[in-house]
Design a protein around this motif. Sequence first.
Motif, mmCIF file in Angstrom:
data_model
loop_
_atom_site.group_PDB
_atom_site.id
_atom_site.type_symbol
_atom_site.label_atom_id
_atom_site.label_comp_id
_atom_site.label_asym_id
_atom_site.label_seq_id
_atom_site.Cartn_x
_atom_site.Cartn_y
_atom_site.Cartn_z
ATOM 1 N N TRP A 32 -24.194 -14.198 -18.443
ATOM 2 C CA TRP A 32 -25.336 -14.529 -19.333
ATOM 3 C C TRP A 32 -24.781 -14.131 -20.639
ATOM 4 O O TRP A 32 -25.509 -14.299 -21.713
ATOM 5 C CB TRP A 32 -26.571 -14.029 -18.869
ATOM 6 C CG TRP A 32 -27.753 -14.239 -19.374
ATOM 7 C CD1 TRP A 32 -28.049 -15.113 -20.535
ATOM 8 C CD2 TRP A 32 -29.046 -14.313 -18.889
ATOM 9 N NE1 TRP A 32 -29.358 -15.371 -20.656
ATOM 10 C CE2 TRP A 32 -30.010 -15.101 -19.522
ATOM 11 C CE3 TRP A 32 -29.541 -13.513 -17.801
ATOM 12 C CZ2 TRP A 32 -31.334 -14.813 -19.347
ATOM 13 C CZ3 TRP A 32 -30.924 -13.703 -17.514
ATOM 14 C CH2 TRP A 32 -31.780 -14.411 -18.230
ATOM 15 N N SER A 33 -23.500 -13.529 -20.995
ATOM 16 C CA SER A 33 -22.993 -12.977 -22.168
ATOM 17 C C SER A 33 -24.263 -12.079 -23.010
ATOM 18 O O SER A 33 -24.619 -12.446 -24.056
ATOM 19 C CB SER A 33 -22.592 -14.456 -23.167
ATOM 20 O OG SER A 33 -21.696 -14.989 -22.507
ATOM 21 N N PRO A 34 -24.330 -10.960 -22.228
ATOM 22 C CA PRO A 34 -25.671 -10.324 -22.573
ATOM 23 C C PRO A 34 -25.102 -9.284 -23.896
ATOM 24 O O PRO A 34 -23.857 -9.316 -24.104
ATOM 25 C CB PRO A 34 -25.796 -9.328 -21.634
ATOM 26 C CG PRO A 34 -24.621 -9.353 -20.641
ATOM 27 C CD PRO A 34 -24.148 -10.675 -20.785
ATOM 28 N N LEU A 35 -25.823 -8.907 -24.650
ATOM 29 C CA LEU A 35 -25.807 -7.994 -25.845
ATOM 30 C C LEU A 35 -26.209 -6.591 -25.337
ATOM 31 O O LEU A 35 -27.170 -6.317 -25.157
ATOM 32 C CB LEU A 35 -26.422 -8.331 -27.132
ATOM 33 C CG LEU A 35 -26.462 -7.847 -28.184
ATOM 34 C CD1 LEU A 35 -25.047 -7.442 -28.766
ATOM 35 C CD2 LEU A 35 -27.355 -7.978 -29.273
ATOM 36 N N VAL A 36 -25.259 -5.769 -25.569
ATOM 37 C CA VAL A 36 -25.511 -4.316 -25.258
ATOM 38 C C VAL A 36 -26.284 -3.656 -26.726
ATOM 39 O O VAL A 36 -25.581 -3.407 -27.423
ATOM 40 C CB VAL A 36 -24.468 -3.589 -24.650
ATOM 41 C CG1 VAL A 36 -24.794 -2.062 -24.799
ATOM 42 C CG2 VAL A 36 -23.764 -4.125 -23.472
ATOM 43 N N GLN A 56 -35.120 -17.723 -32.130
ATOM 44 C CA GLN A 56 -34.414 -16.731 -31.249
ATOM 45 C C GLN A 56 -35.252 -16.319 -30.328
ATOM 46 O O GLN A 56 -36.474 -15.736 -30.581
ATOM 47 C CB GLN A 56 -33.733 -15.552 -31.803
ATOM 48 C CG GLN A 56 -32.765 -14.703 -31.092
ATOM 49 C CD GLN A 56 -32.052 -13.585 -32.115
ATOM 50 O OE1 GLN A 56 -32.663 -12.993 -32.858
ATOM 51 N NE2 GLN A 56 -30.987 -13.237 -31.459
ATOM 52 N N LEU A 57 -34.909 -16.305 -28.996
ATOM 53 C CA LEU A 57 -35.642 -15.675 -28.048
ATOM 54 C C LEU A 57 -34.728 -14.990 -27.068
ATOM 55 O O LEU A 57 -33.864 -15.161 -26.621
ATOM 56 C CB LEU A 57 -36.046 -16.969 -26.987
ATOM 57 C CG LEU A 57 -37.166 -16.417 -26.008
ATOM 58 C CD1 LEU A 57 -38.365 -15.751 -26.235
ATOM 59 C CD2 LEU A 57 -37.319 -17.762 -24.983
ATOM 60 N N GLY A 66 -33.410 -20.900 -22.804
ATOM 61 C CA GLY A 66 -32.312 -20.443 -23.607
ATOM 62 C C GLY A 66 -32.524 -19.053 -24.259
ATOM 63 O O GLY A 66 -32.132 -18.680 -25.566
ATOM 64 N N ALA A 67 -33.242 -18.421 -23.584
ATOM 65 C CA ALA A 67 -33.303 -16.722 -23.972
ATOM 66 C C ALA A 67 -31.997 -16.043 -23.880
ATOM 67 O O ALA A 67 -31.012 -16.494 -22.977
ATOM 68 C CB ALA A 67 -34.180 -16.200 -23.130
ATOM 69 N N GLU A 68 -31.708 -15.259 -24.866
ATOM 70 C CA GLU A 68 -30.464 -14.330 -24.884
ATOM 71 C C GLU A 68 -31.004 -13.150 -23.786
ATOM 72 O O GLU A 68 -32.198 -12.923 -23.681
ATOM 73 C CB GLU A 68 -30.277 -13.800 -26.043
ATOM 74 C CG GLU A 68 -29.752 -14.790 -27.242
ATOM 75 C CD GLU A 68 -29.686 -14.199 -28.782
ATOM 76 O OE1 GLU A 68 -29.600 -12.847 -28.660
ATOM 77 O OE2 GLU A 68 -29.769 -15.196 -29.540
#
Length: 257
Positions: free
Chosen positions: A79-83, A21-22, A62-64
């Motif tokens: 980018w479908s970010p995670l808060v 995971q990145l 492929g970084a989140e």
Amino acid sequence: MRYLTPAWRQWVENNRAQLGQLAFFMDDDLFDPRAHAGLPLRYRYKLWLLARRHKRWLQRMGAELWVSTPFLAKKYAEWSPLVLQPQSPYAHSTPQKTLFYHGSASHGAEFAWLYPVFEQVLAQDANLSVELIGNHRVRRQYAALPRVHVLHPMSWPAYQALLARPGRTIGLVPLLNNRFNAARAPTKFFDITQAGAVGIYADHPIYRSVIRHPYNGLLLPMDQQAWVNAILRLSENKEERKKMCNNAARLLQRPYS
């Protein structure tokens, strides 16, 4: 990560296959140059150099995207970010006791002498922080030590107001044996007492006239290990500190002899 350097990029590229995971964490709007309008040119360049120019590379790797606010999540929704929910960085912090030395440009040798003293006590007592008054040279000199705060020299009224603010625990007054120090007066005793702290003073003729060891302070030879030991002991002994502080405060009510 928040900022990217060439070394980080190269490491990620060399090891991407082994990374499960990145993620790139963003707590400011680092990718939109319009959001940077009005910021200092040097800071805008930093944002471009360490963040904005790497956006496509991050996506290619492929970084989140992790962000700190719903505003950023909405802005970069593609980018479908995670808060990430904010968490206090102070959850595991410990209350600090302030060890201070308020020197001047004439105390360069004393600043150098104190460095290994501070190095030892900060390593051995996580509840101690150091406050210094010094110039840019002092700031650079002490940059490697943790929990050291260097204040700029200030006017006399500003210094009086500084001492009136509570929170200082142990004040230090080292004096190396030289001609300039031979002519000093015991003024640091008044500063430390006004700050509500207990003082550790060099066993020097000018402080023997006002300090009764260990009644209203400590008089120590200029031996660094002796100062380390005394600081650590006082840090752990609140009652001893309080007793000496009270005795020093009483002395201020009458002339010393």
